[in-house]
Design a protein around this motif. Structure first.
Motif, mmCIF file in Angstrom:
data_model
loop_
_atom_site.group_PDB
_atom_site.id
_atom_site.type_symbol
_atom_site.label_atom_id
_atom_site.label_comp_id
_atom_site.label_asym_id
_atom_site.label_seq_id
_atom_site.Cartn_x
_atom_site.Cartn_y
_atom_site.Cartn_z
ATOM 1 N N ARG A 191 27.567 1.910 10.129
ATOM 2 C CA ARG A 191 28.879 1.863 9.453
ATOM 3 C C ARG A 191 29.229 3.426 9.176
ATOM 4 O O ARG A 191 30.619 3.934 8.977
ATOM 5 N N GLN A 192 28.148 4.175 8.642
ATOM 6 C CA GLN A 192 28.613 5.859 8.592
ATOM 7 C C GLN A 192 28.923 6.305 9.972
ATOM 8 O O GLN A 192 29.764 7.120 9.727
ATOM 9 N N CYS A 193 28.332 5.878 10.939
ATOM 10 C CA CYS A 193 28.689 6.446 12.226
ATOM 11 C C CYS A 193 30.178 6.009 12.458
ATOM 12 O O CYS A 193 30.988 6.902 13.064
ATOM 13 N N LEU A 194 30.729 4.989 12.139
ATOM 14 C CA LEU A 194 31.968 4.424 12.484
ATOM 15 C C LEU A 194 32.957 5.250 11.569
ATOM 16 O O LEU A 194 34.183 5.949 12.224
ATOM 17 N N ALA A 195 32.472 5.643 10.442
ATOM 18 C CA ALA A 195 33.266 6.196 9.461
ATOM 19 C C ALA A 195 33.294 7.754 9.950
ATOM 20 O O ALA A 195 34.550 8.413 10.055
ATOM 21 N N LEU A 234 39.993 10.793 19.685
ATOM 22 C CA LEU A 234 40.166 9.628 18.756
ATOM 23 C C LEU A 234 40.235 8.164 19.400
ATOM 24 O O LEU A 234 41.164 7.609 19.650
ATOM 25 N N VAL A 235 39.323 8.069 20.619
ATOM 26 C CA VAL A 235 39.472 6.847 21.676
ATOM 27 C C VAL A 235 38.582 5.673 21.335
ATOM 28 O O VAL A 235 37.495 5.990 20.614
ATOM 29 N N HIS A 236 38.883 4.363 21.675
ATOM 30 C CA HIS A 236 38.036 3.338 21.507
ATOM 31 C C HIS A 236 37.220 3.085 22.942
ATOM 32 O O HIS A 236 37.454 2.355 23.730
ATOM 33 N N ASP A 237 36.009 4.201 22.708
ATOM 34 C CA ASP A 237 35.248 4.380 23.862
ATOM 35 C C ASP A 237 34.043 3.308 23.847
ATOM 36 O O ASP A 237 33.932 2.397 22.659
ATOM 37 N N ASP A 238 33.106 3.435 24.835
ATOM 38 C CA ASP A 238 32.121 2.241 24.502
ATOM 39 C C ASP A 238 31.007 2.476 23.478
ATOM 40 O O ASP A 238 30.373 1.626 22.881
ATOM 41 N N VAL A 239 31.037 3.891 22.949
ATOM 42 C CA VAL A 239 30.233 4.020 21.849
ATOM 43 C C VAL A 239 31.076 3.442 20.492
ATOM 44 O O VAL A 239 30.196 2.842 19.798
ATOM 45 N N GLN A 240 32.235 3.321 20.602
ATOM 46 C CA GLN A 240 32.988 2.501 19.561
ATOM 47 C C GLN A 240 32.642 1.035 19.443
ATOM 48 O O GLN A 240 32.474 0.291 18.672
ATOM 49 N N LYS A 241 32.577 0.512 20.851
ATOM 50 C CA LYS A 241 32.668 -0.877 20.915
ATOM 51 C C LYS A 241 31.064 -1.000 20.689
ATOM 52 O O LYS A 241 30.855 -2.395 20.025
ATOM 53 N N GLU A 242 30.147 -0.211 21.063
ATOM 54 C CA GLU A 242 28.751 -0.776 20.980
ATOM 55 C C GLU A 242 28.347 -0.753 19.311
ATOM 56 O O GLU A 242 27.484 -1.293 18.747
ATOM 57 N N LEU A 243 29.078 0.307 18.737
ATOM 58 C CA LEU A 243 28.738 0.509 17.016
ATOM 59 C C LEU A 243 29.460 -0.778 16.298
ATOM 60 O O LEU A 243 28.780 -1.253 15.641
ATOM 61 N N ILE A 244 30.534 -1.321 16.665
ATOM 62 C CA ILE A 244 31.140 -2.158 16.276
ATOM 63 C C ILE A 244 30.436 -3.564 16.339
ATOM 64 O O ILE A 244 30.098 -4.572 15.741
ATOM 65 N N THR A 304 23.610 1.204 21.974
ATOM 66 C CA THR A 304 24.437 1.991 21.279
ATOM 67 C C THR A 304 23.952 3.533 21.530
ATOM 68 O O THR A 304 24.715 4.455 21.919
ATOM 69 N N ASN A 305 22.597 3.668 21.449
ATOM 70 C CA ASN A 305 21.911 5.176 21.737
ATOM 71 C C ASN A 305 22.495 5.347 23.146
ATOM 72 O O ASN A 305 22.732 6.691 23.327
ATOM 73 N N MET A 306 22.211 4.675 24.031
ATOM 74 C CA MET A 306 22.679 4.985 25.497
ATOM 75 C C MET A 306 24.146 5.192 25.599
ATOM 76 O O MET A 306 24.339 6.450 26.300
ATOM 77 N N VAL A 350 25.390 15.656 16.101
ATOM 78 C CA VAL A 350 24.772 16.187 15.368
ATOM 79 C C VAL A 350 24.584 15.338 14.142
ATOM 80 O O VAL A 350 23.618 14.551 13.500
ATOM 81 N N GLU A 351 25.799 14.739 13.555
ATOM 82 C CA GLU A 351 25.930 13.720 12.659
ATOM 83 C C GLU A 351 25.279 12.293 12.822
ATOM 84 O O GLU A 351 24.364 11.867 12.218
ATOM 85 N N CYS A 352 25.821 11.823 13.712
ATOM 86 C CA CYS A 352 25.501 10.518 14.201
ATOM 87 C C CYS A 352 24.206 10.330 14.787
ATOM 88 O O CYS A 352 23.579 9.469 14.319
ATOM 89 N N MET A 353 23.947 11.002 15.855
ATOM 90 C CA MET A 353 22.715 10.877 16.446
ATOM 91 C C MET A 353 21.708 11.469 15.720
ATOM 92 O O MET A 353 20.380 11.040 15.525
ATOM 93 N N GLY A 354 21.850 12.291 14.774
ATOM 94 C CA GLY A 354 20.823 12.915 13.890
ATOM 95 C C GLY A 354 20.578 11.992 12.714
ATOM 96 O O GLY A 354 19.274 11.725 12.407
ATOM 97 N N MET A 355 21.416 10.915 12.430
ATOM 98 C CA MET A 355 21.119 9.859 11.543
ATOM 99 C C MET A 355 20.226 8.811 12.146
ATOM 100 O O MET A 355 19.359 8.127 11.780
ATOM 101 N N ARG A 356 20.800 8.646 13.542
ATOM 102 C CA ARG A 356 20.181 7.409 14.301
ATOM 103 C C ARG A 356 18.599 7.804 14.811
ATOM 104 O O ARG A 356 18.277 6.805 15.322
ATOM 105 N N LYS A 357 18.313 8.849 14.757
ATOM 106 C CA LYS A 357 16.906 9.334 14.901
ATOM 107 C C LYS A 357 15.946 8.730 14.194
ATOM 108 O O LYS A 357 14.861 8.332 14.484
ATOM 109 N N SER A 358 16.399 8.503 12.903
ATOM 110 C CA SER A 358 15.558 7.820 11.666
ATOM 111 C C SER A 358 15.421 6.144 12.149
ATOM 112 O O SER A 358 14.775 5.399 11.342
#
Length: 402
Positions: free
Chosen positions: A113-117, A127-137, A260-262, A388-396
């Protein structure tokens, strides 16, 4: 006085003899009757003794049989109770796994949810509805679905534990009653005719109104055992389902997290590649702007350089108008000077037109430079958010087997 005192009656010899014979006969009858009664009493004593011994032996046997029945059902209840206690412990362990699994989905869901925010702070075209956005949803939906499934599973496990404990309580209560009944019947079986604790009790030879039949007694324990076995099997099946659910949800979450990471990695590479190309184009545009500015300077200088020759030609033509009389001749010089003026004016016009075109081009280059710089800034912002922000969090994120 003489009349009151009478002499005893007088009997004849026959009376005396008959009286004696009668007494003999009566004594013999009484004696024979007593003798028969003694014989019958001995026989009755022996018969009642044998019947008593037989009855007591039968009672003793039935007490032993009853104790055997109690021991049998106690063992059955003990076995079911032990199996049920073990199953309760196993189900508690599985419920704990479900609780931990449910708890472990909180952080991934918060991160998704934080990544989406965070990605809502992308700017402009990024600000595109890309594959990352689809996978996060999809990841958020998967996590919410997993949480809902685990919550229902946790409720089912809690309810099954309640039913298991209820069955355990019934078994323990039945066992407690059987322990008490065994103690009582064992005490009764050990009592003998010479025991000091025996006593008379009025009205005890009766059937209690609240007593049960042997079939009811057996059915009661059998029903408790069947109920315990049914709940144990339900619990075992539930544990099997829980194990499958935990494995499936863990695999689904791991698969979705990897997807999502891919998508993030692919998108970051695309952004870096695009940013690099934009920076390359920006460098080229800046270089072209510099060259265009130099070209403008050259064109202005060229125009300025045409002013003196044009002035010279104008001066010559104007001065030659002062030639007197016939000397004001349309000679070759005159025609050539006029051609020179036209050539110079035409050259200046061409140079000014080219200067205007070049200045328009410079404005276009400047506009493109600004657009490229803005787009590069947008891409840098996107890269910071995603890498930095999203993948930095997702590393955990580390989805373990639940």
């Amino acid at each position: 006085m003489a009349k009151l005192v009478q002499a005893p009656p007088r009997f004849t010899h026959e009376d005396w003899t008959r009286s004696n014979l009668t007494k003999y006969a009566n004594a013999e009858v009484e004696r024979q009757g007593a003798e028969r009664l003694v014989d019958e009493s001995k026989r009755l004593k022996e018969e009642t003794q044998k019947r008593q011994e037989k009855t007591q032996a039968d009672v003793q046997k039935k007490l032993q049989q009853r104790l055997d029945d109690i021991r049998y059902w106690k063992k059955e209840l003990d076995d079911k109770l032990a199996a049920l206690v073990k199953e309760i412990d196993n189900l508690i362990a599985f419920r704990t796994r479900v609780e931990k699994a449910l708890q472990s989905t909180e952080e991934p869901l918060h991160i998704a949810r934080q990544c989406l925010a965070n990605r809502e702070r992308r700017m402009g075209i990024d600000l595109v509805h890309d594959d990352v956005q689809k996978e996060l949803i999809k990841e958020v939906e998967t996590l919410e679905g997993v949480q809902s499934l685990l919550q229902r599973t946790l409720e089912e496990a809690t309810e099954q534990l309640r039913l298991n404990r209820k069955a355990k309580y019934l078994l323990e209560k039945d066992l407690k009653d059987k322990f008490q009944a065994q103690d009582i019947d064992t005490y009764c079986e050990n009592l003998r005719n010479n025991s000091q604790a025996i006593y008379f009790k009025d009205g005890c030879a009766k059937i209690e109104a609240n007593s049960t039949s042997p079939d009811e007694w057996q059915d009661f324990s059998n029903e408790n055992i069947e109920n315990a076995e049914r709940e144990r099997m339900n619990s075992t099946n539930l544990r099997s389902n829980i194990d499958g659910i935990l494995q499936q949800t863990s695999n689904d979450l791991r698969k979705q997290t990897e997807a999502t990471n891919m998508a993030f990695s692919k998108r970051i590479r695309e952004c870096k590649d695009t940013k690099g190309k934009l920076e390359d184009h920006l460098n080229r545009v800046i270089s072209q702007i510099k060259e265009t500015e130099e070209n403008i300077a050259r064109l202005k200088k060229a125009i300025a350089d045409k002013e003196a020759p044009l002035k010279l030609a104008h001066t010559r033509l104007d001065t030659r108008t002062d030639r007197p009389n016939v000397e004001l001749c349309r000679d070759a010089v005159q025609y050539r000077l006029i051609e020179e003026v036209h050539e110079l004016e035409n050259s200046i016009a061409q140079l000014q037109s080219r200067l205007a075109d070049t200045q328009v081009s410079l404005k276009g280059l400047d506009r493109n430079r600004l657009e490229l710089e803005d787009d590069i800034q947008v891409k840098a912002n996107t890269l910071f958010i995603d890498e930095v922000e999203c993948m930095g969090m997702r590393k955990s994120l580390n989805i373990q087997q639940f």
